[in-house]
Design an enzyme around this catalytic site. Structure first.
Site, PDB file in Angstrom:
ATOM      1  N   ASP A   1       0.786  -1.222   0.000  1.00 47.44           N
ATOM      2  CA  ASP A   1       0.000   0.000   0.000  1.00 47.44           C
ATOM      3  C   ASP A   1       0.825   1.284   0.000  1.00 47.44           C
ATOM      4  O   ASP A   1       0.758   2.100   0.907  1.00 47.44           O
ATOM      5  CB  ASP A   1      -0.975  -0.009   1.175  1.00 47.44           C
ATOM      6  CG  ASP A   1      -0.336  -0.528   2.459  1.00 47.44           C
ATOM      7  OD1 ASP A   1       0.846  -0.860   2.436  1.00 47.44           O
ATOM      8  OD2 ASP A   1      -1.034  -0.601   3.478  1.00 47.44           O
ATOM      9  N   THR A   2       1.605   1.498  -1.042  1.00 55.46           N
ATOM     10  CA  THR A   2       2.244   2.777  -1.318  1.00 55.46           C
ATOM     11  C   THR A   2       1.159   3.839  -1.486  1.00 55.46           C
ATOM     12  O   THR A   2       0.061   3.533  -1.912  1.00 55.46           O
ATOM     13  CB  THR A   2       3.062   2.669  -2.624  1.00 55.46           C
ATOM     14  OG1 THR A   2       4.021   1.634  -2.483  1.00 55.46           O
ATOM     15  CG2 THR A   2       3.762   3.969  -2.969  1.00 55.46           C
ATOM     16  N   VAL A   3       1.453   5.111  -1.177  1.00 57.08           N
ATOM     17  CA  VAL A   3       0.475   6.186  -1.364  1.00 57.08           C
ATOM     18  C   VAL A   3       0.956   7.149  -2.440  1.00 57.08           C
ATOM     19  O   VAL A   3       2.151   7.228  -2.739  1.00 57.08           O
ATOM     20  CB  VAL A   3       0.215   6.948  -0.051  1.00 57.08           C
ATOM     21  CG1 VAL A   3      -0.265   5.992   1.034  1.00 57.08           C
ATOM     22  CG2 VAL A   3       1.465   7.705   0.424  1.00 57.08           C
TER      23      VAL A   3
END
Length: 417
Positions: A230-232
């Site tokens: 879950d990179t943003v």
């Protein structure tokens, strides 16, 4: 906003969402000429797995990031700084794998990657394997802005990408406030670390007992499941039509110390490019997923190039299928995991609006992912509140082999001059 649906890699596509969706409307009866500045933001809280039990929290952080970006846009702040403000909100959430609360590496430390790109100047700033800074995107933004000042003493070229201890020292020297590394972890990230460490110990035990290769691989792969991807990121267009993109990540859970993922790599984590020369559209892209897959395919840059096609939806669909899922560079991968958010924009030419200052800015925006889910949020300066959505693969679809794609369109009317 209308959904374009979820697709397997070999299925026919529906009509382009961006062409058929209704424009976003301003709330409260406000006219376009009353706005100080216009703009649009699209953010993501990662492509991976977002449980229903935490759906509210994921949506809330996307909402806050959109609201912060819109506040900046309405104040006339340019895209490159707006996208940084949005990323700070995403990094500060304990539910995202970026900045505070990121995944821990094998040594139990947090090392972060981040980058940003300005579509107007085409300048880029990035940090990799950075420790001791609460908001890595601030350092990436500072690298970008410092590079715009020109050469250093003795004609030296200013850096655009720094890693590790060197990145930390540069950040402190340029006014970024350090943060104790042992305070970067949260209860959630520490719990995940202990769980992953037990899985790793089990995998190592299996290896020592010389169980068949297939079994070793299955156990090892389970350590880095899609919940850890879950990179943003965010993409923005401002009142001048400038675009910018940014991305930030704590990397894969239990990664090797010093490992750098796509979030720091040029053309892989983010891309932004204003209209110029043969490019009809300004484009901005931010990616998420397995860093190694995204680095080897340079997905951000590939998507930007594809978005110059007439049909944005079709272009993104084909790019995700041919340049990612079925990429020759990932031919030996059983499961290709990643996601993107993209936007493209141009001035609309309407017969009743002869002046370039009054022509609406047409913004088409899309997201696509091969992971189980992807959380996104978007908002224009003409909206009363942000819209959030958790996109999911359809029932029965296999993560890493199928994809979902959705999006919409809005028209931003410039203030009268």
């Amino acid at each position: 906003m209308e959904a374009a649906g979820s697709l397997g890699p070999g299925e026919p596509q529906p009509p382009s969402t961006a062409e058929g969706a209704a424009p976003m409307k301003r709330s409260g009866g406000e006219t376009a000429s009353e706005a100080k500045s216009v703009g649009f933001v699209l953010v993501h809280a990662g492509a991976g797995y977002h449980s229903e039990s935490k759906a509210k929290e994921y949506k809330q952080v996307c909402k806050k990031a959109c609201q912060k970006a819109i506040e900046k846009l309405q104040a006339g702040v340019l895209a490159v700084d707006v996208v940084t403000a949005a990323l700070i909100e995403l990094e500060d959430s304990p539910f995202t794998n970026a900045g505070m609360g990121s995944n821990l590496n094998l040594s139990g430390d947090i090392e972060c990657d981040a980058s940003t790109m300005d579509g107007k100047s085409l300048n880029f700033g990035a940090v990799g394997a950075l420790r001791g800074v609460k908001n890595p995107i601030l350092v990436a933004n500072k690298l970008l802005s410092e590079a715009q000042k020109g050469k250093l003493s003795a004609g030296r070229i200013p850096p655009c990408f720094l890693v590790g201890e060197g990145a930390y020292k540069w950040a402190v020297d340029h006014g970024i406030v350090p943060y104790p590394p042992d305070m970067m972890a949260t209860k959630f990230s520490l719990s995940a670390f202990r769980k992953n460490r037990r899985k790793l110990e089990l995998a190592e035990k299996v290896e020592t007992e010389m169980i068949q290769t297939k079994k070793r691989r299955e156990v090892s792969e389970n350590t880095n499941d899609t919940a850890s991807l879950d990179t943003v990121g965010a993409v923005v267009v401002d009142h001048e039509g400038n675009v910018a993109a940014a991305v930030s990540s704590g990397g894969l859970a239990m990664k090797h110390p010093g490992r750098v993922g796509q979030a720091a790599v040029y053309g892989c984590g983010c891309w932004a490019e204003n209209t110029s020369g043969p490019n009809v559209y300004s484009t901005a892209v931010s990616t998420s997923g397995c860093g190694e897959h995204l680095v080897r395919t340079m997905l951000a840059r590939e998507c930007s190039v594809a978005l110059q096609a007439e049909d944005a939806h079709q272009a993104l669909l084909e790019t995700m299928q041919k340049k990612f899922i079925r990429s020759p560079f990932l031919a030996h991968e059983d499961s290709v995991l990643g996601g993107v958010i993209v936007l493209r924009c141009c001035k609309c030419s309407l017969e009743s609006e002869s002046s370039i200052n009054t022509q609406p800015l047409l913004v088409e925006f899309l997201w696509s992912h091969t992971t189980e889910s992807m959380c996104v949020g978007y908002m224009s300066t003409q909206d009363g509140k942000a819209k959030t959505h958790i996109s999911r693969l359809p029932p029965g679809a296999v993560a890493g082999q199928s994809l979902a794609i959705e999006g919409g369109v809005c028209r931003l009317r410039s203030p009268m001059t």
